[in-house]
Design an enzyme around this catalytic site. Structure first.
Site, PDB file in Angstrom:
ATOM      1  N   HIS A   1       1.061  -1.356   0.118  1.00 23.61           N
ATOM      2  CA  HIS A   1       0.049   0.169   0.086  1.00 23.61           C
ATOM      3  C   HIS A   1       0.854   1.404  -0.013  1.00 23.61           C
ATOM      4  O   HIS A   1       0.691   2.220   0.780  1.00 23.61           O
ATOM      5  CB  HIS A   1      -1.036   0.053   1.139  1.00 23.61           C
ATOM      6  CG  HIS A   1      -0.438  -0.035   2.489  1.00 23.61           C
ATOM      7  ND1 HIS A   1       0.046  -1.445   2.898  1.00 23.61           N
ATOM      8  CD2 HIS A   1       0.097   0.679   3.515  1.00 23.61           C
ATOM      9  CE1 HIS A   1       0.624  -1.537   4.231  1.00 23.61           C
ATOM     10  NE2 HIS A   1       0.828  -0.101   4.624  1.00 23.61           N
TER      11      HIS A   1
ATOM     12  N   GLY B   1      -1.388 -10.439   4.978  1.00 18.99           N
ATOM     13  CA  GLY B   1      -2.407 -11.374   4.890  1.00 18.99           C
ATOM     14  C   GLY B   1      -3.060 -11.312   6.331  1.00 18.99           C
ATOM     15  O   GLY B   1      -2.672 -10.709   7.257  1.00 18.99           O
TER      16      GLY B   1
ATOM     17  N   HIS C   1       0.604  -0.803  11.603  1.00 21.44           N
ATOM     18  CA  HIS C   1       1.673  -0.194  11.627  1.00 21.44           C
ATOM     19  C   HIS C   1       1.603   1.433  11.593  1.00 21.44           C
ATOM     20  O   HIS C   1       0.447   1.875  10.954  1.00 21.44           O
ATOM     21  CB  HIS C   1       2.902  -0.429  10.898  1.00 21.44           C
ATOM     22  CG  HIS C   1       2.803  -0.379   9.209  1.00 21.44           C
ATOM     23  ND1 HIS C   1       3.081  -1.406   8.449  1.00 21.44           N
ATOM     24  CD2 HIS C   1       2.433   0.535   8.704  1.00 21.44           C
ATOM     25  CE1 HIS C   1       2.813  -1.017   7.385  1.00 21.44           C
ATOM     26  NE2 HIS C   1       2.257  -0.049   7.389  1.00 21.44           N
TER      27      HIS C   1
ATOM     28  N   ASP D   1       1.351   8.915  10.399  1.00 20.47           N
ATOM     29  CA  ASP D   1       0.264   7.995   9.747  1.00 20.47           C
ATOM     30  C   ASP D   1       0.023   6.743  10.300  1.00 20.47           C
ATOM     31  O   ASP D   1       1.157   6.057  10.818  1.00 20.47           O
ATOM     32  CB  ASP D   1       0.333   8.177   8.153  1.00 20.47           C
ATOM     33  CG  ASP D   1       0.169   9.343   7.670  1.00 20.47           C
ATOM     34  OD1 ASP D   1       0.297   9.534   6.423  1.00 20.47           O
ATOM     35  OD2 ASP D   1      -0.059  10.508   8.316  1.00 20.47           O
TER      36      ASP D   1
ATOM     37  N   HIS E   1      -1.721   2.913   9.531  1.00 22.39           N
ATOM     38  CA  HIS E   1      -2.108   2.046   8.685  1.00 22.39           C
ATOM     39  C   HIS E   1      -2.888   0.465   9.077  1.00 22.39           C
ATOM     40  O   HIS E   1      -2.047   0.054  10.173  1.00 22.39           O
ATOM     41  CB  HIS E   1      -1.291   1.641   7.348  1.00 22.39           C
ATOM     42  CG  HIS E   1      -0.720   2.740   6.929  1.00 22.39           C
ATOM     43  ND1 HIS E   1       0.570   2.774   5.866  1.00 22.39           N
ATOM     44  CD2 HIS E   1      -0.982   3.899   6.476  1.00 22.39           C
ATOM     45  CE1 HIS E   1       0.689   4.044   5.563  1.00 22.39           C
ATOM     46  NE2 HIS E   1      -0.292   4.765   5.839  1.00 22.39           N
TER      47      HIS E   1
ATOM     48  N   ASP F   1      -4.314  -3.245   8.644  1.00 22.45           N
ATOM     49  CA  ASP F   1      -4.380  -4.410   7.538  1.00 22.45           C
ATOM     50  C   ASP F   1      -5.841  -4.661   7.474  1.00 22.45           C
ATOM     51  O   ASP F   1      -6.412  -5.342   8.320  1.00 22.45           O
ATOM     52  CB  ASP F   1      -3.539  -5.490   8.139  1.00 22.45           C
ATOM     53  CG  ASP F   1      -3.526  -6.668   7.060  1.00 22.45           C
ATOM     54  OD1 ASP F   1      -2.509  -7.671   7.287  1.00 22.45           O
ATOM     55  OD2 ASP F   1      -4.289  -6.404   6.032  1.00 22.45           O
TER      56      ASP F   1
ATOM     57  N   HIS G   1      -2.566   1.342  20.383  1.00 20.81           N
ATOM     58  CA  HIS G   1      -0.988   1.113  20.304  1.00 20.81           C
ATOM     59  C   HIS G   1      -0.371   2.009  19.159  1.00 20.81           C
ATOM     60  O   HIS G   1       0.674   2.705  19.124  1.00 20.81           O
ATOM     61  CB  HIS G   1      -0.860  -0.477  20.117  1.00 20.81           C
ATOM     62  CG  HIS G   1       0.530  -0.971  19.688  1.00 20.81           C
ATOM     63  ND1 HIS G   1       1.151  -1.346  20.765  1.00 20.81           N
ATOM     64  CD2 HIS G   1       1.230  -0.830  18.534  1.00 20.81           C
ATOM     65  CE1 HIS G   1       2.571  -1.606  20.109  1.00 20.81           C
ATOM     66  NE2 HIS G   1       2.397  -1.229  18.836  1.00 20.81           N
ATOM     67  N   GLU G   2      -0.834   1.868  18.106  1.00 17.94           N
ATOM     68  CA  GLU G   2      -0.455   2.330  16.883  1.00 17.94           C
ATOM     69  C   GLU G   2      -0.486   4.053  17.058  1.00 17.94           C
ATOM     70  O   GLU G   2       0.777   4.487  16.655  1.00 17.94           O
ATOM     71  CB  GLU G   2      -1.268   2.178  15.442  1.00 17.94           C
ATOM     72  CG  GLU G   2      -1.420   0.914  15.189  1.00 17.94           C
ATOM     73  CD  GLU G   2       0.188   0.210  15.172  1.00 17.94           C
ATOM     74  OE1 GLU G   2       0.170  -1.112  15.464  1.00 17.94           O
ATOM     75  OE2 GLU G   2       1.002   0.570  14.763  1.00 17.94           O
TER      76      GLU G   2
ATOM     77  N   HIS H   1       2.791   5.086  18.477  1.00 17.88           N
ATOM     78  CA  HIS H   1       3.870   5.276  17.619  1.00 17.88           C
ATOM     79  C   HIS H   1       3.729   6.512  16.846  1.00 17.88           C
ATOM     80  O   HIS H   1       4.800   7.261  16.799  1.00 17.88           O
ATOM     81  CB  HIS H   1       3.980   4.145  16.578  1.00 17.88           C
ATOM     82  CG  HIS H   1       4.136   2.652  16.949  1.00 17.88           C
ATOM     83  ND1 HIS H   1       5.397   2.650  17.776  1.00 17.88           N
ATOM     84  CD2 HIS H   1       3.698   1.612  16.542  1.00 17.88           C
ATOM     85  CE1 HIS H   1       5.625   1.189  17.936  1.00 17.88           C
ATOM     86  NE2 HIS H   1       4.582   0.624  17.303  1.00 17.88           N
TER      87      HIS H   1
ATOM     88  N   HIS I   1       8.319   0.364  20.628  1.00 14.32           N
ATOM     89  CA  HIS I   1       7.913  -0.780  21.484  1.00 14.32           C
ATOM     90  C   HIS I   1       8.628  -0.854  22.916  1.00 14.32           C
ATOM     91  O   HIS I   1       9.672  -0.539  23.051  1.00 14.32           O
ATOM     92  CB  HIS I   1       7.954  -1.891  20.695  1.00 14.32           C
ATOM     93  CG  HIS I   1       7.148  -2.039  19.404  1.00 14.32           C
ATOM     94  ND1 HIS I   1       7.570  -2.785  18.300  1.00 14.32           N
ATOM     95  CD2 HIS I   1       6.058  -1.611  19.416  1.00 14.32           C
ATOM     96  CE1 HIS I   1       6.570  -2.515  17.565  1.00 14.32           C
ATOM     97  NE2 HIS I   1       5.395  -2.176  18.088  1.00 14.32           N
TER      98      HIS I   1
ATOM     99  N   ASP J   1     -13.063  40.667  23.797  1.00 14.10           N
ATOM    100  CA  ASP J   1     -12.142  41.406  24.385  1.00 14.10           C
ATOM    101  C   ASP J   1     -10.746  41.420  23.753  1.00 14.10           C
ATOM    102  O   ASP J   1     -10.073  42.316  23.690  1.00 14.10           O
ATOM    103  CB  ASP J   1     -11.839  40.767  25.829  1.00 14.10           C
ATOM    104  CG  ASP J   1     -13.122  41.045  26.758  1.00 14.10           C
ATOM    105  OD1 ASP J   1     -13.819  41.750  26.352  1.00 14.10           O
ATOM    106  OD2 ASP J   1     -13.097  40.128  27.703  1.00 14.10           O
TER     107      ASP J   1
ATOM    108  N   ASP K   1      -5.429  48.749  23.339  1.00 13.46           N
ATOM    109  CA  ASP K   1      -6.778  48.032  22.998  1.00 13.46           C
ATOM    110  C   ASP K   1      -6.488  46.652  22.337  1.00 13.46           C
ATOM    111  O   ASP K   1      -7.500  45.772  22.517  1.00 13.46           O
ATOM    112  CB  ASP K   1      -7.652  48.993  22.155  1.00 13.46           C
ATOM    113  CG  ASP K   1      -8.082  50.310  22.771  1.00 13.46           C
ATOM    114  OD1 ASP K   1      -8.223  50.297  23.974  1.00 13.46           O
ATOM    115  OD2 ASP K   1      -8.045  51.481  22.033  1.00 13.46           O
TER     116      ASP K   1
END
Lengths: 380, 80
Positions: free
Chosen positions: A69, A77, A84, A95, A97, A99, A119-120, A123, A129, A201, A293
């Site tokens: 990706h 898979g 991750h 970012d 991602h 699965d 968890h992600e 990161h 970790h 104000d 002011d």
């Protein structure tokens, strides 16, 4: 706990996130809820705050994908690697991602999205970790037990090493006083953000947001987000008096300057810098100036403009000198006649607030381009 | 007949090699893998066993194999 090499972390406290696409395993509302809850796991123990964006770029882009990706780390898979995320930074930085070959659930069965996302996002915020098998940042997925507190002390120590702790007492106050939209509040003492007679104000930018000061409250508005946050000034800066006169931000220094009477404070985040308040004359004003002011800082010119009645002074940050004499506002800002309540700069426009009116002023064309209501920036 | 352990050993080997490549920065250097105490793969296996608090044997024992089958975060355990 551990951090990434070089300890990358976000230098701002307000971060944006966007859910780019959705898994078919869950209803979109369940994905939104899981992601929001996973982010709150971290904002509950730090000063960080997260704002959801529905379009464009965001600090934390969240997406679901299978196999390759476009980030040189293909998924594998079903099973194995679940998701991750990348350390803080631009583009791919931050970012997360997920699965799509996993079966994402909102229950302890299958792969619980909230648990993996929490968890992600560790990161995304800069944590690596952990070796502690009880820590959220431990790399192996364990059956999600909703009755167990998600963050272990190891996680909290790690994230607060990077960002400090949440202003816990203020946070409680903030919880109790944070009203999404005061128009819903029944307390008459609270200003109504959609009233046509709304005045301010002071108004200033602040770390990517716009802050509207009114009596003892502030509205916080991110230009890319519809909603506003409504909070007590004291939930950020307990020492600041209500009813400030003026405020401006110097983004290059990550400082905001706030004025009341003949004193001013400088804040960075939710901390007031030591040695403040100081007296106005220390900025270069003559001693007969007892209050200002409004003010704004032009980052391109590196000049700060101070408005008093129908005149203004400007301070040149480069030469570190204040104008010897004042100028008439209308001479430099045609169409802005008389005393102003507040002013701030957004993109290439200045927004002047005078009573119930707001004037959009084009700094290039040197003229007023729009007359707006003062509540123009609110979701009324 | 004794179980055909040859096949499973091969699969286990591939599994652990993939795991160490993904999460411990192991780079297969072409040599066919033989269990030697000082070769790269054994070192990486020890690194992994140490991270997870397993007995650091450098060998593909059942505890290590069990852990390698578990679902996990796709981010490495050692800085790349």
């Amino acid at each position: 706990f551990s951090t990434f090499a070089g300890e990358p972390k976000w230098t701002k406290q307000v971060l944006t996130y966007r859910i780019v696409n959705y898994t078919p395993d869950l209803r979109p509302a369940d994905v939104n809820a899981a992601i929001k809850k996973a982010l709150s796991v971290w904002s509950n123990v730090t000063p960080l705050r997260f704002i959801k964006k529905d379009r464009g770029d965001a600090d934390i882009m969240i997406s679901f994908a299978a196999r390759g990706h476009n980030d040189f780390t293909p998924f594998d898979g079903p099973g194995g690697s679940l998701a991750h995320a990348f350390a803080p930074g631009k583009d791919l930085g931050g970012d997360a991602h997920f699965d799509e070959d996993e079966t994402w659930t909102k229950s302890p069965e299958g792969t619980n999205l909230f648990y993996v996302a929490a968890h992600e996002f560790g990161h995304s915020l800069g944590l690596f970790h952990s070796k502690d098998p009880n820590a959220l940042m431990y790399p192996v997925y364990r059956k999600f037990d909703p009755s167990v507190l998600l963050l272990h002390q190891d996680d909290i120590t790690g994230i607060q090493y990077l960002y400090g702790s949440s202003p816990s007492t203020n946070n409680d106050q903030r919880e109790s006083t944070e009203i999404k939209d005061p128009t819903e509040s029944k307390d008459p003492a609270l200003p109504n953000s959609c009233s046509s007679s709304l005045t301010f104000d002071a108004v200033t930018t602040f770390r990517g947001e716009i802050m509207f000061f009114k009596d003892k409250h502030i509205w916080r508005k991110h230009p890319a987000v519809r909603t506003t946050d409504f909070e007590l000034i004291s939930s950020f800066w307990p020492q600041l008096p209500p009813g400030v006169d003026a405020a401006y931000e110097i983004p290059q220094k990550d400082e905001m300057v706030i004025f009341k009477g003949n004193e001013f404070w400088i804040v960075r985040g939710d901390a007031i810098l030591p040695g403040y308040p100081q007296k106005l004359y220390t900025l270069g004003f003559s001693k007969d100036v007892t209050k200002i002011d409004a003010a704004f800082h032009n980052g391109i010119e590196e000049k700060t403009y101070y408005f008093i009645a129908d005149k203004f002074w400007s301070y040149d940050e480069r030469s570190r000198s204040m104008d010897r004499k004042s100028s008439l506002i209308r001479d430099t800002f045609p169409g802005i006649n008389g005393k102003i309540d507040a002013v701030f700069q957004h993109e290439n426009f200045l927004y002047f607030f005078m009573g119930r009116k707001q004037f959009e002023f084009d700094s290039d064309k040197k003229r007023v381009t729009r007359f707006l209501k003062t509540n123009f920036w609110f979701p009324c | 007949f004794p179980a055909n352990t040859r096949q499973t050993e091969e699969e286990d080997m591939q599994l652990i090699q993939k795991y160490l490549e993904n999460y411990y920065g192991f780079k297969k250097d072409g040599e066919s893998f033989v269990w030697k105490s000082n070769n790269a793969m054994t070192q990486k296996l020890k690194e992994m066993q140490e991270f997870f608090g397993l007995e650091v044997t450098g060998k593909l024992d059942s505890g290590t194999l069990d852990l390698v089958q578990k679902h996990r975060c796709g981010f490495p355990d050692v800085a790349g």
